[in-house]
Design a protein around this motif. Structure first.
Motif, mmCIF file in Angstrom:
data_model
loop_
_atom_site.group_PDB
_atom_site.id
_atom_site.type_symbol
_atom_site.label_atom_id
_atom_site.label_comp_id
_atom_site.label_asym_id
_atom_site.label_seq_id
_atom_site.Cartn_x
_atom_site.Cartn_y
_atom_site.Cartn_z
ATOM 1 N N LYS B 177 0.825 -1.217 0.000
ATOM 2 C CA LYS B 177 0.000 0.000 0.000
ATOM 3 C C LYS B 177 0.860 1.268 0.000
ATOM 4 N N SER B 178 1.870 1.319 0.866
ATOM 5 C CA SER B 178 2.649 2.563 0.921
ATOM 6 C C SER B 178 3.516 2.722 -0.326
ATOM 7 N N LEU B 179 3.997 1.597 -0.875
ATOM 8 C CA LEU B 179 4.787 1.672 -2.102
ATOM 9 C C LEU B 179 3.919 2.114 -3.283
ATOM 10 N N SER B 180 2.709 1.581 -3.380
ATOM 11 C CA SER B 180 1.780 2.012 -4.435
ATOM 12 C C SER B 180 1.518 3.508 -4.341
ATOM 13 N N THR B 181 1.297 3.989 -3.117
ATOM 14 C CA THR B 181 1.019 5.416 -2.926
ATOM 15 C C THR B 181 2.162 6.264 -3.482
ATOM 16 N N VAL B 182 3.416 5.901 -3.130
ATOM 17 C CA VAL B 182 4.561 6.686 -3.578
ATOM 18 C C VAL B 182 4.769 6.560 -5.089
ATOM 19 N N LEU B 183 4.655 5.344 -5.623
ATOM 20 C CA LEU B 183 4.894 5.160 -7.065
ATOM 21 C C LEU B 183 3.796 5.829 -7.897
ATOM 22 N N ILE B 184 2.569 5.806 -7.411
ATOM 23 C CA ILE B 184 1.460 6.361 -8.189
ATOM 24 C C ILE B 184 1.341 7.874 -7.992
ATOM 25 N N ASN B 185 1.500 8.331 -6.751
ATOM 26 C CA ASN B 185 1.275 9.764 -6.482
ATOM 27 C C ASN B 185 2.546 10.588 -6.371
ATOM 28 N N GLY B 186 3.710 9.935 -6.357
ATOM 29 C CA GLY B 186 4.946 10.679 -6.214
ATOM 30 C C GLY B 186 5.095 11.228 -4.807
ATOM 31 N N ILE B 187 5.917 12.271 -4.681
ATOM 32 C CA ILE B 187 6.160 12.832 -3.350
ATOM 33 C C ILE B 187 5.633 14.256 -3.246
ATOM 34 N N ASN B 188 5.121 14.785 -4.344
ATOM 35 C CA ASN B 188 4.642 16.166 -4.359
ATOM 36 C C ASN B 188 3.357 16.288 -3.545
#
Lengths: 189, 189
Positions: B177-188
């Motif tokens: 879940k946390s990896l998907s969030t970062v890969l899909i939404n980036g860090i912005n």
């Protein structure tokens, strides 16, 4: 040819062979053969395969550390700092893909410089982590799991040596920009 | 102990040794010693080191291919498909980090199965590329450079075997879940 230049040539040839066959499988004789010189001549310029490995890896690791010091202390936003880290990796990797392969795959073969290398690597990660934590604090980036952000960005940047040789038509500048866009903004609309 | 189980034990032990010393440096005798049995007993279960490598890599590569087939044909959005790819990598890697190290570092030592492995790998990348291209077409993801998105996501997922052993307290589900969030939404923000 000056000794310095010859030494650079040895290091370049060795890095290519390390990538193709792995550090352990390459001999000083292989390096001499690839350069079309006698093994004995190699020793006028370099004392051992270990010295070559150390020269390749430590100079790259120090370049990353030096770049990170500048980025860390710059008066810029978190997003600009992340963009600068991406640019640093793309530029160093584009200039020396074979050396970067050694850094990634052969660092464990370092002897007395291994701990020094690991301290540079761990300092680098720690500086990058601080940049992200500061960005969250300042509300300049999203409040996601910092370790996941760090792992995700660094994994991509550390794999560039595998990818850049296949994308020779793309300039480092263009690549830095599109990679920054994807790493910072993700793929979501 | 049944032969099947013994064979699995051999493969597991070998994968661990391959990760520690590299495929080339490991002998059948090393594998036997690590298991506390005689080298001759190994050959009752497995014909060669090459057969072990093939078993490790091909079974993992086929698991990825099978997972991708299901994701590709599912009735779901592009974002859901990318989340499913992330989950696939986290789950397979969490179950077998040593095997994944072999897949990443030792695939070039495959002999007759090397081309088959490369075809699975290239088919996998091609399916993932199609998912992203379809997502851009349907305006479900951003219109960034597809090759950069593909490289960035796959580099991160292929590095999980290095990272998961350090994060034993995180469940595969939380990590996905946390990896998907970062890969899909980036860090912005």
């Amino acid at each position: 040819m000056k000794p310095e230049t010859r030494k650079e040539e040895i290091i370049k040839t060795a890095a290519k062979l390390f990538k193709e066959k792995g550090y352990s499988a390459v001999t000083m004789r292989d390096i001499a053969t690839a350069m079309g010189i006698k093994a004995a001549s190699l020793y006028n310029h370099i004392s051992s395969k270990q010295e070559i490995l150390k020269d390749i890896i430590i100079s790259l690791a120090e370049a990353f550390t030096q770049g990170m010091q500048q980025i860390k202390t710059a008066e810029s936003s978190t997003i600009q700092k992340v963009e600068a880290v991406v640019k640093l990796h793309v530029e160093i990797t584009a200039q020396n893909t074979y050396g970067m392969a050694s850094l990634n795959n052969d660092w464990m073969h370092l002897e007395e410089k291994r701990d020094y290398y690991l301290s540079l690597r761990s300092g680098y990660e720690s500086d990058f982590r601080s940049i992200l934590l500061e960005g969250i604090k300042r509300k300049e980036i999203t409040n996601s799991n910092v370790e996941v952000m760090l792992f995700s960005i660094l994994s991509t940047l550390r794999s560039l040596y595998l990818w850049i040789p296949k994308k020779e038509d793309v300039t480092p500048d263009t690549l830095s920009k599109s990679l920054s866009t994807v790493l910072i903004n993700g793929i979501n609309k």
